[in-house]
Design a protein around this motif. Structure first.
Motif, PDB file in Angstrom:
ATOM      1  N   ALA A 167       0.843  -1.194   0.000  1.00 46.69           N
ATOM      2  CA  ALA A 167       0.000   0.000   0.000  1.00 46.69           C
ATOM      3  C   ALA A 167       0.877   1.242   0.000  1.00 46.69           C
ATOM      4  O   ALA A 167       1.261   1.759   1.044  1.00 46.69           O
ATOM      5  CB  ALA A 167      -0.920  -0.006   1.228  1.00 46.69           C
ATOM      6  N   ARG A 168       1.210   1.696  -1.205  1.00 47.06           N
ATOM      7  CA  ARG A 168       2.014   2.911  -1.353  1.00 47.06           C
ATOM      8  C   ARG A 168       1.324   3.836  -2.354  1.00 47.06           C
ATOM      9  O   ARG A 168       0.204   3.566  -2.780  1.00 47.06           O
ATOM     10  CB  ARG A 168       3.437   2.555  -1.801  1.00 47.06           C
ATOM     11  CG  ARG A 168       4.163   1.605  -0.849  1.00 47.06           C
ATOM     12  CD  ARG A 168       5.586   1.333  -1.285  1.00 47.06           C
ATOM     13  NE  ARG A 168       6.488   2.419  -0.895  1.00 47.06           N
ATOM     14  CZ  ARG A 168       7.717   2.542  -1.371  1.00 47.06           C
ATOM     15  NH1 ARG A 168       8.181   1.676  -2.259  1.00 47.06           N
ATOM     16  NH2 ARG A 168       8.495   3.542  -0.969  1.00 47.06           N
ATOM     17  N   SER A 169       1.979   4.902  -2.759  1.00 43.38           N
ATOM     18  CA  SER A 169       1.370   5.832  -3.713  1.00 43.38           C
ATOM     19  C   SER A 169       1.309   5.191  -5.100  1.00 43.38           C
ATOM     20  O   SER A 169       2.019   4.223  -5.389  1.00 43.38           O
ATOM     21  CB  SER A 169       2.179   7.123  -3.775  1.00 43.38           C
ATOM     22  OG  SER A 169       3.456   6.864  -4.329  1.00 43.38           O
ATOM     23  N   VAL A 170       0.467   5.745  -5.955  1.00 44.72           N
ATOM     24  CA  VAL A 170       0.289   5.198  -7.308  1.00 44.72           C
ATOM     25  C   VAL A 170       1.620   5.054  -8.031  1.00 44.72           C
ATOM     26  O   VAL A 170       1.888   4.027  -8.660  1.00 44.72           O
ATOM     27  CB  VAL A 170      -0.666   6.099  -8.132  1.00 44.72           C
ATOM     28  CG1 VAL A 170      -0.643   5.730  -9.609  1.00 44.72           C
ATOM     29  CG2 VAL A 170      -2.094   5.978  -7.609  1.00 44.72           C
ATOM     30  N   PRO A 187       4.528 -15.725  -4.213  1.00 46.24           N
ATOM     31  CA  PRO A 187       3.503 -16.236  -5.128  1.00 46.24           C
ATOM     32  C   PRO A 187       2.464 -15.202  -5.547  1.00 46.24           C
ATOM     33  O   PRO A 187       2.011 -15.199  -6.684  1.00 46.24           O
ATOM     34  CB  PRO A 187       2.861 -17.375  -4.335  1.00 46.24           C
ATOM     35  CG  PRO A 187       3.950 -17.860  -3.449  1.00 46.24           C
ATOM     36  CD  PRO A 187       4.720 -16.629  -3.073  1.00 46.24           C
ATOM     37  N   LEU A 188       2.068 -14.305  -4.636  1.00 43.68           N
ATOM     38  CA  LEU A 188       1.123 -13.255  -5.014  1.00 43.68           C
ATOM     39  C   LEU A 188       1.546 -11.925  -4.420  1.00 43.68           C
ATOM     40  O   LEU A 188       1.683 -11.795  -3.207  1.00 43.68           O
ATOM     41  CB  LEU A 188      -0.302 -13.583  -4.575  1.00 43.68           C
ATOM     42  CG  LEU A 188      -1.319 -12.559  -5.108  1.00 43.68           C
ATOM     43  CD1 LEU A 188      -2.575 -13.235  -5.634  1.00 43.68           C
ATOM     44  CD2 LEU A 188      -1.702 -11.540  -4.033  1.00 43.68           C
ATOM     45  N   MET A 189       1.751 -10.953  -5.318  1.00 44.58           N
ATOM     46  CA  MET A 189       2.124  -9.600  -4.917  1.00 44.58           C
ATOM     47  C   MET A 189       1.087  -8.653  -5.504  1.00 44.58           C
ATOM     48  O   MET A 189       0.839  -8.668  -6.709  1.00 44.58           O
ATOM     49  CB  MET A 189       3.519  -9.246  -5.458  1.00 44.58           C
ATOM     50  CG  MET A 189       4.634 -10.078  -4.869  1.00 44.58           C
ATOM     51  SD  MET A 189       6.167 -10.064  -5.866  1.00 44.58           S
ATOM     52  CE  MET A 189       5.847 -11.405  -7.011  1.00 44.58           C
ATOM     53  N   MET A 190       0.498  -7.826  -4.666  1.00 45.82           N
ATOM     54  CA  MET A 190      -0.608  -6.991  -5.132  1.00 45.82           C
ATOM     55  C   MET A 190      -0.595  -5.630  -4.452  1.00 45.82           C
ATOM     56  O   MET A 190      -0.447  -5.536  -3.231  1.00 45.82           O
ATOM     57  CB  MET A 190      -1.926  -7.711  -4.843  1.00 45.82           C
ATOM     58  CG  MET A 190      -3.167  -7.036  -5.382  1.00 45.82           C
ATOM     59  SD  MET A 190      -4.603  -8.150  -5.272  1.00 45.82           S
ATOM     60  CE  MET A 190      -5.559  -7.337  -4.005  1.00 45.82           C
ATOM     61  N   GLY A 191      -0.734  -4.582  -5.240  1.00 45.69           N
ATOM     62  CA  GLY A 191      -0.889  -3.242  -4.695  1.00 45.69           C
ATOM     63  C   GLY A 191      -2.320  -3.047  -4.225  1.00 45.69           C
ATOM     64  O   GLY A 191      -3.260  -3.406  -4.940  1.00 45.69           O
ATOM     65  N   VAL A 192      -2.488  -2.488  -3.034  1.00 37.20           N
ATOM     66  CA  VAL A 192      -3.832  -2.380  -2.452  1.00 37.20           C
ATOM     67  C   VAL A 192      -4.209  -0.949  -2.057  1.00 37.20           C
ATOM     68  O   VAL A 192      -5.213  -0.734  -1.373  1.00 37.20           O
ATOM     69  CB  VAL A 192      -4.007  -3.333  -1.247  1.00 37.20           C
ATOM     70  CG1 VAL A 192      -3.930  -4.785  -1.692  1.00 37.20           C
ATOM     71  CG2 VAL A 192      -2.975  -3.055  -0.155  1.00 37.20           C
TER      72      VAL A 192
END
Length: 253
Positions: A167-170, A187-192
């Motif tokens: 969870a960082r800036s765009v 295995p799973l990396m996702m921006g939230v």
């Protein structure tokens, strides 16, 4: 399911959006996690698309992701408008919760990276209460510099999480994951985005009525008026899609 199949995607300004609904998306990612293949997921909305139009580094990071889901009613509208509809909106906050729910069954390990220190710690605490069988193996705020990247990566590598939520800036979220994806081997990396703020209770999730009326963005703007400049991308996106309808249709032939 095969994400390499172009019939399962719709291209909006060169961003390959998945047409899958929530269930197929979750099934695909669950299998990927079980196989321990590094996957970057981007939950893209009109703001992200408009950012990519004038930021090549950012655009490449999004294009290189293993899965781009339509997080935002504007994307759902645009896909339908050009005649290549997606099944439904796959909201990043909801997708994260679906994965956490499944993760509890398998006792997956989770690393939370981003937001302010007190926010990410409170988010981890609340997440543990809601999903007690999850193993939250790492927590770190998002206020670190490039010179500290190696230290952050080493910390993540040490605990080998199944899920990494960032969870960082765009401008720093997706490019950071893309840059270090092979080193991280998660295995799973996702921006939230602002999801940690909601989980921590700092921000409220939009009521169901706002979600049903596709006004979740407006509810967030009411809570964070300083976001108004970013929100200007929404009407610009709609006008651009209307203007470029034929061009976008051609790109999906």
């Amino acid at each position: 399911m095969d994400m390499e199949n172009n019939s399962e995607k719709v291209y909006i300004y060169d961003i390959p959006f998945s047409k899958w609904g929530m269930k197929d998306t979750v099934d695909y990612l669950t299998q990927s996690i079980k196989e321990r293949k590094p996957h970057q997921v981007v939950t893209a909305n009109p703001i992200i698309v408009m950012e990519s139009k004038h930021n090549d580094t950012y655009k490449k990071a999004v294009q290189q992701a293993d899965l781009v889901v339509p997080d935002g009613t504007g994307i759902v509208w645009a896909a339908d408008y050009i005649g290549h509809p997606v099944k439904e909106r796959v909201g990043g906050f909801d997708l994260m919760h679906e994965l956490l729910s499944i993760g509890e069954q398998y006792e997956w390990k989770v690393y939370l990276l981003g937001a302010e220190d007190e926010v990410v710690k409170e988010a981890a605490h609340n997440m543990s209460k809601q999903f007690p069988s999850l193993r939250i193996v790492g927590v770190r705020d998002g206020y670190f510099t490039e010179s500290e990247d190696a230290e952050v990566i080493a910390d993540i590598q040490k605990v080998q999480p199944d899920l990494l939520f960032v969870a960082r800036s765009v401008n720093t979220q997706e490019p950071w994951i893309a840059k270090y994806k092979q080193q991280l081997q998660v295995p799973l990396m996702m921006g939230v985005g602002g999801s940690f703020d909601v989980i921590a209770g700092k921000l409220k999730r939009a009521p169901k009525l706002f979600i049903q009326l596709r006004l979740e963005w407006f509810y967030r703007l009411l809570q964070q008026p300083t976001r108004y400049k970013r929100m200007l991308a929404l009407p610009k996106f709609v006008m651009q899609v209307r203007k470029d309808k034929k061009k976008l249709q051609q790109a999906n032939l």
